[in-house]
Design a protein around this motif. Sequence first.
Motif, PDB file in Angstrom:
ATOM      1  N   ARG A 206       0.803  -1.224   0.000  1.00 40.78           N
ATOM      2  CA  ARG A 206       0.000   0.000   0.000  1.00 40.78           C
ATOM      3  C   ARG A 206       0.836   1.274   0.000  1.00 40.78           C
ATOM      4  O   ARG A 206       0.374   2.321  -0.442  1.00 40.78           O
ATOM      5  CB  ARG A 206      -0.931   0.006   1.217  1.00 40.78           C
ATOM      6  N   GLU A 207       2.056   1.205   0.523  1.00 39.72           N
ATOM      7  CA  GLU A 207       2.873   2.410   0.627  1.00 39.72           C
ATOM      8  C   GLU A 207       3.843   2.560  -0.544  1.00 39.72           C
ATOM      9  O   GLU A 207       4.761   3.373  -0.496  1.00 39.72           O
ATOM     10  CB  GLU A 207       3.639   2.413   1.953  1.00 39.72           C
ATOM     11  N   ARG A 208       3.631   1.772  -1.610  1.00 45.16           N
ATOM     12  CA  ARG A 208       4.496   1.842  -2.782  1.00 45.16           C
ATOM     13  C   ARG A 208       3.663   2.007  -4.044  1.00 45.16           C
ATOM     14  O   ARG A 208       2.472   1.716  -4.060  1.00 45.16           O
ATOM     15  CB  ARG A 208       5.369   0.579  -2.865  1.00 45.16           C
ATOM     16  N   ASN A 209       4.304   2.480  -5.113  1.00 46.72           N
ATOM     17  CA  ASN A 209       3.617   2.644  -6.390  1.00 46.72           C
ATOM     18  C   ASN A 209       3.633   1.342  -7.172  1.00 46.72           C
ATOM     19  O   ASN A 209       4.507   0.496  -6.986  1.00 46.72           O
ATOM     20  CB  ASN A 209       4.276   3.750  -7.214  1.00 46.72           C
ATOM     21  N   TYR A 210       2.669   1.213  -8.083  1.00 48.85           N
ATOM     22  CA  TYR A 210       2.567   0.018  -8.916  1.00 48.85           C
ATOM     23  C   TYR A 210       2.878   0.360 -10.367  1.00 48.85           C
ATOM     24  O   TYR A 210       2.415   1.371 -10.895  1.00 48.85           O
ATOM     25  CB  TYR A 210       1.158  -0.579  -8.852  1.00 48.85           C
ATOM     26  N   ILE A 211       3.647  -0.514 -11.000  1.00 47.84           N
ATOM     27  CA  ILE A 211       3.928  -0.398 -12.426  1.00 47.84           C
ATOM     28  C   ILE A 211       3.478  -1.686 -13.103  1.00 47.84           C
ATOM     29  O   ILE A 211       3.617  -2.776 -12.539  1.00 47.84           O
ATOM     30  CB  ILE A 211       5.432  -0.131 -12.686  1.00 47.84           C
ATOM     31  N   SER A 212       2.912  -1.560 -14.294  1.00 45.36           N
ATOM     32  CA  SER A 212       2.501  -2.729 -15.070  1.00 45.36           C
ATOM     33  C   SER A 212       3.253  -2.735 -16.395  1.00 45.36           C
ATOM     34  O   SER A 212       3.330  -1.705 -17.072  1.00 45.36           O
ATOM     35  CB  SER A 212       0.992  -2.707 -15.328  1.00 45.36           C
ATOM     36  N   ASN A 213       3.795  -3.885 -16.741  1.00 43.86           N
ATOM     37  CA  ASN A 213       4.557  -4.061 -17.974  1.00 43.86           C
ATOM     38  C   ASN A 213       4.180  -5.389 -18.611  1.00 43.86           C
ATOM     39  O   ASN A 213       3.635  -6.276 -17.947  1.00 43.86           O
ATOM     40  CB  ASN A 213       6.060  -4.063 -17.686  1.00 43.86           C
ATOM     41  N   SER A 214       4.530  -5.548 -19.872  1.00 50.00           N
ATOM     42  CA  SER A 214       4.149  -6.773 -20.580  1.00 50.00           C
ATOM     43  C   SER A 214       5.006  -7.972 -20.205  1.00 50.00           C
ATOM     44  O   SER A 214       4.556  -9.107 -20.297  1.00 50.00           O
ATOM     45  CB  SER A 214       4.245  -6.552 -22.090  1.00 50.00           C
ATOM     46  N   ASP A 215       6.277  -7.744 -19.813  1.00 48.98           N
ATOM     47  CA  ASP A 215       7.226  -8.844 -19.615  1.00 48.98           C
ATOM     48  C   ASP A 215       7.206  -9.745 -20.853  1.00 48.98           C
ATOM     49  O   ASP A 215       7.213 -10.970 -20.762  1.00 48.98           O
ATOM     50  CB  ASP A 215       6.877  -9.638 -18.355  1.00 48.98           C
ATOM     51  N   CYS A 216       7.161  -9.113 -22.024  1.00 45.89           N
ATOM     52  CA  CYS A 216       6.976  -9.886 -23.252  1.00 45.89           C
ATOM     53  C   CYS A 216       8.290 -10.519 -23.712  1.00 45.89           C
ATOM     54  O   CYS A 216       9.375 -10.002 -23.480  1.00 45.89           O
ATOM     55  CB  CYS A 216       6.390  -9.015 -24.356  1.00 45.89           C
ATOM     56  N   HIS A 217       8.144 -11.649 -24.358  1.00 46.33           N
ATOM     57  CA  HIS A 217       9.268 -12.389 -24.920  1.00 46.33           C
ATOM     58  C   HIS A 217       9.134 -12.445 -26.445  1.00 46.33           C
ATOM     59  O   HIS A 217       9.558 -13.401 -27.085  1.00 46.33           O
ATOM     60  CB  HIS A 217       9.303 -13.810 -24.356  1.00 46.33           C
TER      61      HIS A 217
END
Length: 414
Positions: A206-217
């Motif tokens: 809760r006290e940190r930011n979230y990042i979303s990525n594809s982790d694509c191969h």
Amino acid sequence: MGILLLALDLHSHSGYSGGVGKISLKKIKESMDKKGIDVFGTGDCLHPFWLNKLMSNLIEVKEGIFALSPKDNKYFILQTEIVLTAPITKNRRKSVHTVLLFPSFSTAEKVINLFRNYGVKNTIGRPFVTFQSTEEVSDFLFTLKAIDPLITIFPAHIMTPDGIFGSNNPITYLEDFFGEYTENIKLLETGLSADPEMLEKIPQCRERNYISNSDCHSHAIHRIGREFTLVEVDEISYPAIVKALEGNGIVSTYEFNPREGKFYASGHRKGKYNHPQHFYTEDSENLICPHCKKPYTKGVKHRIEELSKAQKLNIPIKKERKFKRIIPLVEVIAHGLNVKTLTSKRVISIYEKIVEIAGSEVALWLKSIDFIEKELSPFLDDKLLKTIISVHKGEFTFDPPGFDGEYGKLKIFV
């Protein structure tokens, strides 16, 4: 210049990671154009051969930002994933996948030299760094920051089995692995099997930011940008992007429905331990496989339930996390047409027409329902139009859900 909106996908892999085919920077850029991804992580930038290719093909066009041509408006940031492994008890070691971003080629080369001091065999795209204690993990990460304070470090796909909070040799707190470095971790990657709504159940998240990525191969259009992060910056530069990610610049993340992710539920896939069929459960009461009598591969759903109870921390939910669950557009089109092949001429033709009208796939998900109905109805049949609108509204699920390395099965409510 004013405020700029950027779509980021900062975790990928090159052809030098295991199980990855040949990947072309030119084809990555072509997919970025269609997807609407503005800044992409190069993947594997510490691997000597891939680093050489990056240095030969990329030009620094802004501070810490690279492109294939000075005229391009699609950019790259130097990025890799590494695996940190250390003992967490006398008899158990934990491996944690971790993403690193670099502001320059010279900084990346200095880290390669540091690897030699740790005996790292830098022969694969995702190298292993082995430690004898969690104190050594912390010291290593502080040493990275000492090389260049702009090196950005965040735990990858934190809930999958090899994530920091994953089920392989589980821990309860970030400090159990990262030690004193924990307070410097400002960013967590949600991964394909979790989203902000789920992670908010874990106090330390809760006290940190979230990042979303594809982790694509892959450079395929259904892989690049399958998850991404939208940020506001006052300029396009590496420092500005990092400031946005670690500060207050994240507008929204765009996520898989967690049920699609390969590790959402607990189970054993068909063929594992000679299983004749899939076995899985979303019920937390019984996580023993009825076929082999061994514990299931524990899914993200159940790990989050465990951690929400185990972390004895009074950390309130501080802010609303804006996010949207999406499906790659080619998959939506194929589903609506009842076509199995994502690369069929019909699917690609419709995809490119939609992208031409909307501007990009990212732009489509930012448009209103009214825009979609008005602009797409002239050339889409009613079923496909309703399918796209249903996904835009979030009216879809995956049943059965993903588990033990198997993706969930898509169901769209049309």
